[in-house]
Every structure is written in C-alpha cells, then in structure tokens.
Design an enzyme around this catalytic site. Structure first.
Site, PDB file in Angstrom:
ATOM      1  N   LYS A  43       0.764  -1.152  -0.010  1.00 31.39           N
ATOM      2  CA  LYS A  43      -0.095   0.068  -0.026  1.00 31.39           C
ATOM      3  C   LYS A  43       0.610   1.210   0.095  1.00 31.39           C
ATOM      4  O   LYS A  43       2.086   1.333   0.666  1.00 31.39           O
ATOM      5  CB  LYS A  43      -0.862  -0.136   1.335  1.00 31.39           C
ATOM      6  CG  LYS A  43      -1.723   1.111   1.599  1.00 31.39           C
ATOM      7  CD  LYS A  43      -2.722   1.415   0.559  1.00 31.39           C
ATOM      8  CE  LYS A  43      -3.500   2.723   0.466  1.00 31.39           C
ATOM      9  NZ  LYS A  43      -4.113   3.181  -0.402  1.00 31.39           N
ATOM     10  N   ASN A  67     -11.744   5.222  -7.251  1.00 29.00           N
ATOM     11  CA  ASN A  67     -11.491   5.355  -6.097  1.00 29.00           C
ATOM     12  C   ASN A  67     -11.119   6.700  -5.754  1.00 29.00           C
ATOM     13  O   ASN A  67     -10.220   7.145  -6.586  1.00 29.00           O
ATOM     14  CB  ASN A  67     -10.643   4.216  -5.613  1.00 29.00           C
ATOM     15  CG  ASN A  67      -9.300   4.398  -5.690  1.00 29.00           C
ATOM     16  OD1 ASN A  67      -8.663   5.148  -4.784  1.00 29.00           O
ATOM     17  ND2 ASN A  67      -8.771   3.945  -6.561  1.00 29.00           N
ATOM     18  N   VAL A  69      -9.428   6.984  -2.165  1.00 28.89           N
ATOM     19  CA  VAL A  69      -8.942   6.533  -0.950  1.00 28.89           C
ATOM     20  C   VAL A  69      -8.128   7.838  -0.500  1.00 28.89           C
ATOM     21  O   VAL A  69      -8.455   8.249   0.809  1.00 28.89           O
ATOM     22  CB  VAL A  69      -8.109   5.284  -1.092  1.00 28.89           C
ATOM     23  CG1 VAL A  69      -7.637   5.112   0.410  1.00 28.89           C
ATOM     24  CG2 VAL A  69      -9.303   4.063  -1.281  1.00 28.89           C
ATOM     25  N   CYS A 128      -0.527   9.931  -7.685  1.00 24.11           N
ATOM     26  CA  CYS A 128      -1.687   9.694  -6.968  1.00 24.11           C
ATOM     27  C   CYS A 128      -2.597  10.796  -7.375  1.00 24.11           C
ATOM     28  O   CYS A 128      -2.385  11.777  -7.089  1.00 24.11           O
ATOM     29  CB  CYS A 128      -1.551   9.386  -5.522  1.00 24.11           C
ATOM     30  SG  CYS A 128      -3.270   9.049  -4.764  1.00 24.11           S
ATOM     31  N   ILE A 189       0.141   1.854 -16.047  1.00 22.23           N
ATOM     32  CA  ILE A 189      -0.243   3.192 -15.596  1.00 22.23           C
ATOM     33  C   ILE A 189      -0.734   3.350 -14.250  1.00 22.23           C
ATOM     34  O   ILE A 189      -1.633   2.262 -13.673  1.00 22.23           O
ATOM     35  CB  ILE A 189      -1.438   3.877 -16.431  1.00 22.23           C
ATOM     36  CG1 ILE A 189      -2.427   3.004 -16.741  1.00 22.23           C
ATOM     37  CG2 ILE A 189      -0.807   4.210 -17.902  1.00 22.23           C
ATOM     38  CD1 ILE A 189      -3.593   3.533 -17.514  1.00 22.23           C
ATOM     39  N   ASN A 190      -0.684   4.353 -13.665  1.00 16.23           N
ATOM     40  CA  ASN A 190      -1.572   4.353 -12.347  1.00 16.23           C
ATOM     41  C   ASN A 190      -3.079   4.987 -12.979  1.00 16.23           C
ATOM     42  O   ASN A 190      -3.196   4.911 -13.947  1.00 16.23           O
ATOM     43  CB  ASN A 190      -1.109   5.697 -11.480  1.00 16.23           C
ATOM     44  CG  ASN A 190      -1.390   5.814 -10.017  1.00 16.23           C
ATOM     45  OD1 ASN A 190      -2.577   5.364  -9.772  1.00 16.23           O
ATOM     46  ND2 ASN A 190      -0.578   6.271  -9.274  1.00 16.23           N
ATOM     47  N   GLY A 241      -2.977  -2.129 -15.652  1.00 13.09           N
ATOM     48  CA  GLY A 241      -3.801  -1.116 -16.141  1.00 13.09           C
ATOM     49  C   GLY A 241      -5.064  -2.221 -16.627  1.00 13.09           C
ATOM     50  O   GLY A 241      -4.840  -2.753 -17.799  1.00 13.09           O
TER      51      GLY A 241
END
Lengths: 301, 253
Positions: A43, A67, A69, A128, A189-190, A241
């Site tokens: 995480k 999301n 988070v 992020c 990818i993020n 991804g």
C-alpha cells in the site's frame, strides 16, 4: 519465468500485485501462495500518517471502478516498526510504494526504507490523483519528475521504480525524464482521473468528486501507453492497467513490458495473480518460448 | 480461514423485492459467525463489475449450505436474486468479524429494518443454541418487507412495525411501544443507516450496550483497498475487515 529488472530486483515470474489492491499481502494469504508471485507492492505509504479522504471513496463504473481513498496509511515509521517485521519473511519480493507531498518527504521516506534489508525496491508514486499534493504534481511535468527522481536517487541505493501517471499529454517524455534522472524502471499506468454522478440526487458519487479509474475498462489506454513508453526508454517497463487474465498480461509483455502488475482484478478473484502467472507459463509453452522474457516487445507491428 | 468457493443454487424463493437463495458447496464449510458476510461474484450482468457483499442469513453445516437473502437494489443484486436452481455462484467468505455473543441470562433485543433482518436470523439461531430467547423487533415499509416472519417467530418474541400500518404497530422501529415498557441488556441492529442511527441514539440515551452492522460500499471485502471505511474514534477503519459489526461507542454518530 525469471525476470531481471536490474539493480538487484529479480522476479521469480513477471507477475506482481499493484499497490493499493493487495494490502500488505497478509490480506490475501488465504487465497494465494505468495511464493508463486514475482512480487507484491504494498500500500502507498507516506512519511507521515494520513487518514485519507472521507467516505464514500468508491464508485462502480462500466467494467471498472473509481476510487478516491487518498493514500490512507500509517506512515513510514509505523510501516518499519509494525508491518515490516510481519511481512519481511514473505517468500517473494516485497516492494514499497512511496508517496509524498513534498520533495523532503520523498527523500526522508526513501532514506528510511533504504535501511530495510528485505525491501529490494521502491515504487515511487508520483502519480496519485486523489490527494491535492499526492505527488501527481511531480509526475505530470518533466521538470517535476526529474527533480523528485534525482533527489531520491541520491539517497536510495536499491532498485528505484517510478510509477507514472496517465494523466499527461505525452507519457513518453515523462518516462524519459525519469530514466535520465536515474530510475531503474518505470511502472505504468496509475489510475486515470475520472468522475461519477448520481443523477437522481444530483450529487457526485465520490466524497472529493473526482477519483482514479481502474479495472478492465482502462486496459486499452494502458496498453497504448506501455507501447509508447517502451519504445522511448531503455530501462525496463512494468505494465499495469486492467489486467484481468493471463492473455491480458501477455499483451502487455508484447507491447514492451518486462513485468506486469495485477490491480483491481484482485477484488474480483482474490487468487487471480497466481492464475495469471500459471497462464503466462502455459502461453509460453504453447507458443514455444523458452523464457517469458522473450515476449517483451515482440509485437509484430 | 477465508476461501473463494463455487456454490450451486439449490433453492430459490422469490419474494418480489428480494429473494432467498440456498447455496450448496461440495466441500465442508468453515466456521461462520453471525454477522459475517460473503462477497458474491455476479456473473451474467454486464453492468456489474465488482462483487456484492451479502450477509449470511443461515448456515447448514450438515449439507454445506449457506442461505442468503438478497434485496433487489441495482442490476447486480437483481441478477443475483434472479438466479435459478442449478446455477453456479462464487463466494468469498466468511468475511468480517461478526456480532459479539451475549452472556447467559442477558435480555437481548434484535432490531432489523428491511433486508437488515437477514443476519439477525442467523444471530437468533445462535442465541437459541446458547439457551437465549431474544426479542426481535422487525420493521418494514409494508408487511411485504417482513420476509419469513413465521420462521423468525420460532426463534424468539417477534414484534413488528410497518410504516403503512399494514402489520404490527404503525411507524418506525424506534416508535414501537416495547421501548417504553421493556428493558434490555444488549441491542443488536441491522438496517438502513438512518434507522440504525436512530436506534443507536435510543440505546445511548438508555445507556444500553449496542452493536450495529454497517453496509458501506465495498470493493475487495478483505481490508486491502480501504474503500469502505467508517469514521470511528480510532480513525478510518475498514467496515469489511474490522466490521461490519461495530459497537456504537466506537462510531462517531
């Protein structure tokens, strides 16, 4: 099935689990033998603890989810003192995803993680999308990424993987800047920034309105970006991804990835990561490849 | 130990707005505690991507059966509720912590609203095994929301409220006359959040121990994604892992 990503990061097979989708590995040990994975990326962790964004943080979308988070985590110190002792003897590579909001946070966090024997690599999260300064500010410009990667590089001796944001106009330029600044590999990818609306109540579905899109729906975008980046850089590319099965994973390898990560698919089948590893092996046997690494970038185009 | 297991639907009862599904595994079931849930994969619904968390309604270890009560909320739960005998469904279970069982001799009230009555059935069965006969206060919009009422009546003293007055006392569960003339040592609640908050307030005023079962939107069900968090005195915690059952003292309600 072995993959050498350089600077000491050698994977048993190309399959890793993506940060934020696999906890600290412990959450999945009832379903997965971690020794059958190339690695797990734990995480996203920041120097100081973060409570993350308010609920609701998730919205289901067609073939995917959003999301927000917001990097909820207990900080690097807590990770080192409490979580690391529990997971350091996992029989797989345990990579830490490091995020931050200032250059100093990244550097201090990387220095602390550098002292951990059983963490062979950092995945540097400069992408992020869910917090105001979640690093994406660094990840969307070539100067930003050069700065953060070169500063972390000075203090971090082991494998430095840089996770790239897809929320840019030219991802190959960003990847080249990361490479020039000393990254050992890039992962991409993020999540893609997105949004969902509850029309009946005329409200956003997420507490902070926008969030990161992941799941099967992002795969074509991710494949395209892996293709573009792999053509541009010389360092290994880790593709992720929307990978939901072994054939998806093979497609990323063909597009130029040296290894892959499984993310949101872990939520649908908690054992999918090992199934993908087995399926990739089966693909190689079926097509006469001696080594899975032979698949990298051999797309006939 | 948690597991991902294929079940076969062996009984399906359609109640209109909800359905009962009795699911059979080929293998022995692990121990499942009242209040725990299953994350159920939805096949054959193109618009459904994630699993759906559904509370455990009943367990039959002898035949490896888990029974679920599924309310038809959106496309995913409509598909699940419409499953026919012989269809296959995959469950990740048992998840979450479950209810804290009462001590011997305690006076227990179970309060359920709508489909929230589902986990209370399994809880009441466990209480019966321990020699406790709970009072069950069950509320619905109309009498049609109160599924399996005659089965609940076998497990304890059942009181009913409906918003339209079609059965029992008219109004919300919090308006039932039982609150004025009976005292309880422990209260267990599952239902819509506004209803649970109202019962929690009542319990708090009466200084009675109270647990509620939350149903925040979830993705992984395992405590990995941190999507389903509830704000507690200990910060954001995962409903899927540290809950879904919480003592009201831990919540910031």
């Amino acid at each position: 099935m072995t993959i050498d990503l350089g600077r000491g990061l050698v994977l048993r097979n190309p399959v890793m689990t993506a940060s934020g989708t696999f906890g600290y590995g412990e959450e999945y040990t009832d379903f997965v033998d971690l020794s059958e994975l190339g690695g797990i990326i734990v995480k996203g962790t920041t120097l100081n603890p973060r409570e993350g964004n308010p609920y609701p943080r998730m919205a289901e979308t067609p073939s995917g989810m959003l999301n927000c988070v917001g990097l909820q985590n207990k900080g690097v110190r807590y990770f080192i003192d409490t979580i690391y002792p529990r997971i350091k003897n996992f029989d797989t590579n345990v990579l830490l995803n490091l995020s931050g909001s200032t250059l100093e946070d990244y550097v201090r966090g990387a220095e602390m993680i550098d002292t951990l024997d059983k963490i062979p690599a950092i995945e540097l999260n400069v992408s992020c999308p869910n917090v105001k300064q979640g690093g994406m500010a660094f990840g969307v410009t070539t100067t930003g990424i050069s700065q953060v990667v070169s500063e972390v590089r000075k203090v971090y001796q082991k494998h430095l993987m840089v996770k790239l944001s897809p929320n840019v106009t030219n991802i190959a330029e960003i990847a080249l800047a990361a490479e020039a600044a000393g990254a050992d590999s890039v992962s991409l990818i993020n999540t893609l920034m997105g949004m969902a609306i509850d029309a009946e109540h005329r409200k956003p579905k997420l507490s902070v309105i926008t969030g990161g899109l992941s799941g099967a729906c992002v795969k074509p975008v991710a494949l395209r970006m892996v293709w573009q980046v792999a053509k541009a850089v010389k360092i290994p590319v880790v593709g992720l991804g929307g990978i939901s099965n072994a054939i998806d994973a093979v497609e990323f390898m063909l597009a130029g990835a040296s290894a892959i990560e499984i993310g949101t698919a872990n939520f649908i089948d908690p054992a999918i990561s090992v199934k993908v590893a087995e399926g990739m092996k089966e693909y190689c046997e079926r097509h006469g490849f001696q080594r899975v690494s032979e698949l990298t970038g051999i797309l006939d185009a | 130990m948690k597991q991902a297991t294929d079940f076969i639907v062996c009984e399906a009862v359609d109640y209109g707005r909800a359905a009962l599904l009795r699911l059979r595994s080929q293998d022995p079931l692990p121990v499942i505690k009242p209040g725990q849930f299953a994350n159920v994969r939805v096949d054959g619904s193109p618009s459904t991507y994630l699993r759906r968390p559904i509370s455990i309604h009943e367990v039959d270890y002898a035949s490896n059966d888990i029974t679920l009560l599924v309310q038809k909320v959106g496309e995913g739960t409509k598909r699940l509720a419409g499953m026919k005998c012989g269809e296959k469904v995959n469950l990740v279970f048992p998840l979450g912590t479950g209810f804290t069982m009462p001590s011997e001799g305690e006076r227990v009230l179970l309060v359920g609203g709508g489909i929230g009555i589902a986990p209370l059935y399994y809880l009441a069965i466990h209480m019966n095994v321990e020699g406790l006969k709970p009072t069950l206060l069950l509320g619905g919009k109309t009498k049609d929301d109160l599924l399996r009422l005659e089965d609940y009546q076998k497990l304890g003293d059942v009181l009913v409220t409906t918003e339209d007055g079609s059965l029992g006392e008219k109004g919300f569960v919090t308006a039932h006359s039982v609150w004025n003339h009976r005292e309880f040592d422990k209260i267990y609640v599952c239902g819509p959040k506004p209803m649970m908050k109202a019962v929690a307030r009542l319990a708090d005023e009466k200084e009675v121990w109270c647990e509620v079962s939350l149903e925040n939107l979830m993705a992984c069900g395992l405590g990995a994604c941190l999507c389903c968090v509830e704000d507690t005195v200990d910060g954001h915690v995962c409903v899927c892992k540290e809950g879904p059952v919480f003592n009201i003292r831990r919540l910031k309600w």
